[in-house]
Design a protein around this motif. Structure first.
Motif, short mmCIF file in Angstrom:
data_model
loop_
_atom_site.label_atom_id
_atom_site.label_comp_id
_atom_site.label_asym_id
_atom_site.label_seq_id
_atom_site.Cartn_x
_atom_site.Cartn_y
_atom_site.Cartn_z
N GLY A 295 0.82 -1.20 0.00
CA GLY A 295 0.00 0.00 0.00
C GLY A 295 0.85 1.25 0.00
N GLU A 296 0.26 2.37 -0.40
CA GLU A 296 0.94 3.64 -0.38
C GLU A 296 0.82 4.25 1.01
N PRO A 297 1.93 4.54 1.68
CA PRO A 297 1.84 5.11 3.03
C PRO A 297 1.35 6.55 2.99
N ALA A 298 0.62 6.94 4.04
CA ALA A 298 0.19 8.32 4.19
C ALA A 298 1.25 9.06 5.00
N THR A 299 1.78 10.12 4.44
CA THR A 299 2.90 10.83 5.09
C THR A 299 2.66 12.32 5.18
N GLY A 300 1.41 12.77 5.00
CA GLY A 300 1.13 14.21 5.01
C GLY A 300 1.32 14.82 6.39
N SER A 301 1.56 16.12 6.40
CA SER A 301 1.70 16.89 7.64
C SER A 301 0.80 18.10 7.55
N TYR A 302 0.01 18.35 8.61
CA TYR A 302 -1.00 19.39 8.56
C TYR A 302 -1.02 20.19 9.85
N PRO A 303 -1.48 21.43 9.80
CA PRO A 303 -1.50 22.29 11.00
C PRO A 303 -2.53 21.79 12.02
N SER A 304 -2.26 22.10 13.28
CA SER A 304 -3.18 21.73 14.37
C SER A 304 -4.01 22.94 14.75
N GLU A 305 -5.11 23.14 14.04
CA GLU A 305 -5.98 24.28 14.31
C GLU A 305 -6.96 24.01 15.44
N TYR A 306 -7.31 22.74 15.65
CA TYR A 306 -8.34 22.40 16.63
C TYR A 306 -7.78 21.44 17.67
N ARG A 307 -7.61 21.94 18.88
CA ARG A 307 -7.18 21.09 19.99
C ARG A 307 -8.37 20.31 20.53
N THR A 308 -8.06 19.26 21.28
CA THR A 308 -9.10 18.54 22.00
C THR A 308 -9.81 19.50 22.95
N ALA A 309 -11.13 19.40 23.03
CA ALA A 309 -11.91 20.30 23.88
C ALA A 309 -12.86 19.52 24.77
N SER A 310 -12.93 19.92 26.04
CA SER A 310 -13.94 19.36 26.94
C SER A 310 -15.25 20.08 26.71
N VAL A 311 -16.30 19.33 26.42
CA VAL A 311 -17.61 19.92 26.16
C VAL A 311 -18.65 19.20 27.00
N SER A 312 -19.64 19.94 27.44
CA SER A 312 -20.72 19.34 28.22
C SER A 312 -21.81 18.85 27.30
N VAL A 313 -22.45 17.76 27.69
CA VAL A 313 -23.58 17.22 26.93
C VAL A 313 -24.73 16.96 27.90
N ARG A 314 -25.95 17.17 27.40
CA ARG A 314 -27.13 16.86 28.22
C ARG A 314 -27.42 15.37 28.19
N ARG A 315 -27.06 14.72 27.06
CA ARG A 315 -27.33 13.30 26.88
C ARG A 315 -26.49 12.80 25.73
N THR A 316 -26.15 11.52 25.77
CA THR A 316 -25.47 10.88 24.64
C THR A 316 -26.21 9.61 24.28
N ASP A 317 -26.51 9.44 23.00
CA ASP A 317 -27.16 8.23 22.50
C ASP A 317 -26.13 7.39 21.75
N LEU A 318 -26.07 6.11 22.07
CA LEU A 318 -25.22 5.16 21.35
C LEU A 318 -26.10 4.37 20.39
N LEU A 319 -25.78 4.49 19.09
CA LEU A 319 -26.51 3.79 18.04
C LEU A 319 -25.59 2.79 17.37
N VAL A 320 -26.16 1.69 16.88
CA VAL A 320 -25.39 0.73 16.10
C VAL A 320 -26.23 0.30 14.90
N THR A 321 -25.56 -0.07 13.83
CA THR A 321 -26.24 -0.65 12.68
C THR A 321 -25.86 -2.14 12.62
#
Length: 498
Positions: A295-321
């Motif tokens: 396979g062709e390896p992926a070797t790209g390099s890109y800027p880090s514009e979005y850091r990990t963020a802690s966010v609050s949620v009222r609810r989380t639904d887990l769905l599966v197919t």
């Protein structure tokens, strides 16, 4: 009922009865009118399997199996099967054209066929709290952090796994004493690469359990889910466990880390069920005699514009197919009032349920934006899809715009599969919006309820849209509508963590 096993002479066929608690079942018999088999004297409760070949049937199901007395055979072409007591019919089911290897589940007067061993899981809903949101290629450390901190267990599910970084983290967890298990698709499109084969060899050599779903008993067309359970945390993401995905070397992806117990437990149960069936084969056995492609390896390099963020949620639904996700997502889209932003590598047929739901939303005035990948292998198809949506929007005077992305050096291609709805709900997961993925694959999706999560992923979407929102032939009116949507959704509240 299971009339047509994958076995000579249909050996192991069975019927399942739902038995009230502590019922004396010895007074019952099962008949098709030509032959009748009696039920032995015993008490039972719950879902109980009845078969004239109980030893064979026990290899096909985890439910309790009771042997029938006498001869009884289920016709593959269909028939009426009756449950009798004292020669009186208590219940009856009629089916037609049994499907080999599939279980017929009675739903009122309808028989729904599904592969034997496939799950029928309900939607899991978890109470609110804090989750961590991340985007790729910006935050490649995020999906590995829970694995690197795990000391008890790591269950990793994916389509493919070829990342040395991921393998390192899994082996390190194994050496710390954690139980480490990996479950992957056995027959990925385009075949498995030699790099991945070496990675999986390295994991098994280190004592990590690696299994793939494959063979004639496979319950799903593809095991395409992408998640991990690490101690009491879970990662759900849109990307494969390879340098192009979680490695941050190529794709735009979305992901979530959560410690909500119900979500973690739901993923744990899904993993155990999927890894424990007869279509799960050990990697060492699967790889014997197989050749793997370079396979062709992926070797790209890109800027880090979005850091990990802690966010609050009222609810989380887990769905599966294929169990429940498509119906819930269609309902979510149908409930939208103001806006829907969708990001996908590509989408399915024009008349698929999710795309019909998007058009229904736009028809009632909901602002809809659909952003598709410009990867070389889908660029032409996606341009045609975007153009078709644009033409539909202009004919129907509907506020819907569709575009092919322009990465503009921030990533190589879109691989994210998600949506932001009414600035209040976020869809993140492995599900490509097409009918096959929704009805035949194993996919995992989270729906996050809360404006904080919508702010985070909405900001990522806005930036990707603004960079590439008009890079496909569109009408002037549709372009102006897109500008207005961008302006209306520009204000996002973000709280980033370093």
């Amino acid at each position: 009922m299971y009339p047509d096993p994958v076995a000579g002479g249909d050996d192991g066929e069975f019927v399942v009865l739902d038995v009230p608690d502590r019922t004396d079942i010895g007074q019952y018999a099962i008949t098709d009118g030509d032959s009748t088999a009696g039920v032995p004297n015993t008490t039972a409760r719950g879902q109980v399997v009845f078969s004239t070949a109980p030893n064979r049937t026990r290899k096909l199901t985890d439910r309790p199996v009771v042997g029938l007395d006498g001869h009884f055979a289920l016709a593959n072409g269909g028939e009426r099967v009756r449950l009798q007591r004292a020669n009186q019919t208590v219940d009856a089911v009629r089916y037609t054209d049994a499907v080999e290897g599939e279980l017929g589940v009675v739903n009122g007067s309808v028989i729904r066929w599904r592969p034997l061993g496939a799950t029928d899981r309900p939607v899991v809903r978890a109470a609110g709290g804090e989750v961590r949101a991340f985007a790729l290629p910006d935050a490649p450390a995020a999906p590995l952090r829970p694995i690197r901190n795990a000391s008890d267990r790591v269950y990793l599910a994916g389509y493919t796994l070829s990342s040395a970084r991921v393998a390192d983290a899994l082996i390190a967890a194994q050496r710390r004493g954690a139980t480490v298990r990996v479950l992957l698709e056995g027959e990925p499109v385009g075949s498995r690469t030699a790099t991945e084969a070496r990675t999986l060899d390295r994991l098994t050599d280190a004592g990590v359990s690696v299994r793939v779903l494959t063979g004639s008993r496979a319950r799903y067309r593809y095991h395409h889910a992408k998640y991990a359970v690490a101690d009491e945390q879970a990662v759900v993401l849109t990307e494969n466990w390879k340098p192009a995905g979680t490695g941050g070397n190529s794709s735009r992806g979305w992901g979530v880390i959560t410690a909500q117990p119900r979500v973690v437990d739901g993923l744990n149960q899904t993993f155990r069920t999927d890894a424990g069936w007869q279509d799960s084969e050990r990697w060492q056995e699967y790889r014997q005699g197989r050749q793997f492609e370079q396979g062709e390896p992926a070797t790209g390099s890109y800027p880090s514009e979005y850091r990990t963020a802690s966010v609050s949620v009222r609810r989380t639904d887990l769905l599966v197919t294929p169990d429940n996700a498509q119906g819930v997502l269609v309902e979510t889209i149908d409930g939208a009032d103001e806006s829907i932003d969708v990001i996908q590598p590509t989408v399915g047929s024009w008349d698929s349920p999710l795309l019909r739901a998007l058009r229904r939303a736009a028809s009632r005035g909901v602002e809809v934006r659909l952003l598709l990948s410009d990867a070389w292998y889908v660029r032409e198809e996606n341009s045609q899809t975007a153009q078709r949506f644009q033409e539909w929007a202009e004919r129907n005077d509907a506020p819907l715009t569709a575009a092919v992305a322009n990465p503009d050096g921030r990533y190589e291609k879109i691989h994210a599969k998600g949506a932001v709805i009414d600035d209040e709900r976020v869809v993140v997961g492995s599900l490509n919006w097409n009918e096959q993925a929704a009805t035949e694959n194993r996919e995992v999706v989270l729906v996050l309820h809360g404006s904080d999560a919508a702010d985070y992923f909405g900001a990522v979407f806005d930036a990707d849209w603004e960079a590439g929102g008009f890079d496909t032939p569109v009408g002037v009116l549709a372009a102006l509508l897109g500008v207005l949507v961008v302006a209306g959704l520009a204000a996002r509240r973000l709280v980033f963590e370093r």
